[in-house]
Design a protein around this motif. Structure first.
Motif, mmCIF file in Angstrom:
data_model
loop_
_atom_site.group_PDB
_atom_site.id
_atom_site.type_symbol
_atom_site.label_atom_id
_atom_site.label_comp_id
_atom_site.label_asym_id
_atom_site.label_seq_id
_atom_site.Cartn_x
_atom_site.Cartn_y
_atom_site.Cartn_z
ATOM 1 N N MET A 156 0.751 -1.061 0.042
ATOM 2 C CA MET A 156 -0.046 0.048 0.145
ATOM 3 C C MET A 156 0.972 1.427 0.087
ATOM 4 O O MET A 156 1.895 1.593 0.678
ATOM 5 N N PRO A 157 0.648 2.250 -0.752
ATOM 6 C CA PRO A 157 1.637 3.458 -0.915
ATOM 7 C C PRO A 157 1.180 4.205 0.307
ATOM 8 O O PRO A 157 0.298 4.340 1.019
ATOM 9 N N ARG A 158 2.632 4.701 0.670
ATOM 10 C CA ARG A 158 2.556 5.538 1.908
ATOM 11 C C ARG A 158 1.797 6.797 1.829
ATOM 12 O O ARG A 158 1.844 7.366 0.599
ATOM 13 N N PRO A 159 0.968 7.382 2.485
ATOM 14 C CA PRO A 159 0.151 8.870 2.230
ATOM 15 C C PRO A 159 1.214 9.781 2.313
ATOM 16 O O PRO A 159 2.159 9.713 3.011
ATOM 17 N N PHE A 160 0.627 10.846 1.746
ATOM 18 C CA PHE A 160 1.353 12.038 1.710
ATOM 19 C C PHE A 160 1.421 12.643 3.239
ATOM 20 O O PHE A 160 0.378 12.600 3.836
ATOM 21 N N LYS A 161 2.397 13.518 3.368
ATOM 22 C CA LYS A 161 2.444 14.116 4.856
ATOM 23 C C LYS A 161 1.400 15.401 4.717
ATOM 24 O O LYS A 161 1.474 15.822 3.509
ATOM 25 N N ILE A 162 0.990 15.802 5.767
ATOM 26 C CA ILE A 162 0.043 16.918 5.720
ATOM 27 C C ILE A 162 0.971 18.137 5.882
ATOM 28 O O ILE A 162 1.865 18.113 6.829
ATOM 29 N N PRO A 163 0.788 19.304 5.156
ATOM 30 C CA PRO A 163 1.676 20.403 5.233
ATOM 31 C C PRO A 163 1.218 21.188 6.298
ATOM 32 O O PRO A 163 1.185 22.643 6.342
ATOM 33 N N ALA A 164 1.082 20.650 7.527
ATOM 34 C CA ALA A 164 0.814 21.658 8.822
ATOM 35 C C ALA A 164 1.452 20.704 9.591
ATOM 36 O O ALA A 164 1.417 19.390 10.235
ATOM 37 N N SER A 165 2.550 21.279 10.715
ATOM 38 C CA SER A 165 3.373 20.841 11.589
ATOM 39 C C SER A 165 3.494 21.739 12.986
ATOM 40 O O SER A 165 2.885 22.509 12.924
ATOM 41 N N VAL A 166 3.979 20.930 13.655
ATOM 42 C CA VAL A 166 4.389 21.542 14.952
ATOM 43 C C VAL A 166 6.036 21.734 15.096
ATOM 44 O O VAL A 166 6.680 20.939 14.544
ATOM 45 N N LEU A 167 6.435 22.674 15.845
ATOM 46 C CA LEU A 167 7.777 22.804 16.482
ATOM 47 C C LEU A 167 7.469 22.867 17.863
ATOM 48 O O LEU A 167 6.947 23.924 18.409
ATOM 49 N N VAL A 168 8.211 22.096 18.692
ATOM 50 C CA VAL A 168 8.233 22.377 20.188
ATOM 51 C C VAL A 168 9.578 22.514 20.633
ATOM 52 O O VAL A 168 10.572 21.796 20.707
ATOM 53 N N VAL A 169 9.628 23.848 21.303
ATOM 54 C CA VAL A 169 10.668 24.339 22.045
ATOM 55 C C VAL A 169 10.509 23.728 23.473
ATOM 56 O O VAL A 169 9.988 24.289 24.101
ATOM 57 N N ILE A 170 11.464 22.702 23.833
ATOM 58 C CA ILE A 170 11.429 22.025 24.843
ATOM 59 C C ILE A 170 12.572 22.461 25.625
ATOM 60 O O ILE A 170 13.631 22.708 25.436
#
Length: 153
Positions: free
Chosen positions: A1-15
Motif C-alpha cells: 500500500m502506498p505511503r500517504p502524503f504528509k500533511i503540510p501542517a506541523s508543530v515545532l516544540v521548543v523543549i
C-alpha cells in the motif's frame, strides 16, 4: 500500500527548562543538523496539541501528562511560520505542495527529565543555553522560535 502524503501542517516544540536551557536533537538523516522537536499532523483533524504531545513522545520519550511534565507545561505560543519545504523533503508531500505551516509550542520540563531518542530519527541530544541553541539550529524558523523563549517562558 502506498505511503500517504504528509500533511503540510506541523508543530515545532521548543523543549526548555525553567532556567531557559533548550533541548536540541541532531537529525539522523542529516548529521550536523540540530533542531527542536518537529512533526506533521497524522490526520487533518488531529488537534495541534495532540500532534505536539505525540511528536515529543516519539522523538524524545518525554510523556506530557506524566507527573514530571504536566499537560499545562505545554503552551501554544500562537506563532505560525509559513515556509517553503526544502526540496530534499518535498517528495513526502502531495504533488504541487511547496509550503508548510508550522505551529510553535513551548514545553517546560525539569532539567533531569530522561530523554530517549528515536534512533532512526535522531543521533544525539544536548541541553544548551537558549542563545547557543538558537545559533546551533539549521532552521531559521526554529532559531527564531528559540529566540522568543524569554518572552513566553
Amino acid at each position: 500500500m502506498p505511503r500517504p502524503f504528509k500533511i503540510p501542517a506541523s508543530v515545532l516544540v521548543v523543549i526548555h527548562t525553567r532556567e531557559l536551557e533548550v533541548l536540541l536533537i541532531e537529525r539522523a538523516d542529516r548529521p550536523g543538523y540540530w533542531q527542536s522537536v518537529t512533526g506533521s499532523k497524522d490526520a487533518i483533524d488531529e488537534p495541534l496539541t495532540d500532534t505536539a504531545m505525540r511528536e515529543v513522545a516519539e522523538e524524545t520519550g518525554i510523556v506530557i501528562g506524566s507527573p514530571a511534565v504536566p499537560v499545562g507545561n505545554l503552551r501554544d505560543w500562537q506563532l505560525r511560520n509559513i515556509y517553503e519545504i526544502y526540496p530534499v523533503w518535498r517528495h513526502r508531500y502531495a504533488p504541487g505542495v511547496t509550503h508548510n505551516t508550522e505551529h510553535v509550542f513551548g514545553l517546560r520540563v525539569p532539567r533531569d527529565v530522561p530523554v530517549t531518542l528515536a534512533p532512526r530519527e535522531h543521533l544525539r541530544h544536548e541541553w544548551l543555553p537558549w542563545r547557543e541553541a538558537a545559533d546551533r539550529c539549521f532552521s531559521p524558523s526554529n532559531a527564531e522560535a528559540i529566540l522568543q523563549l524569554p518572552r513566553f517562558a
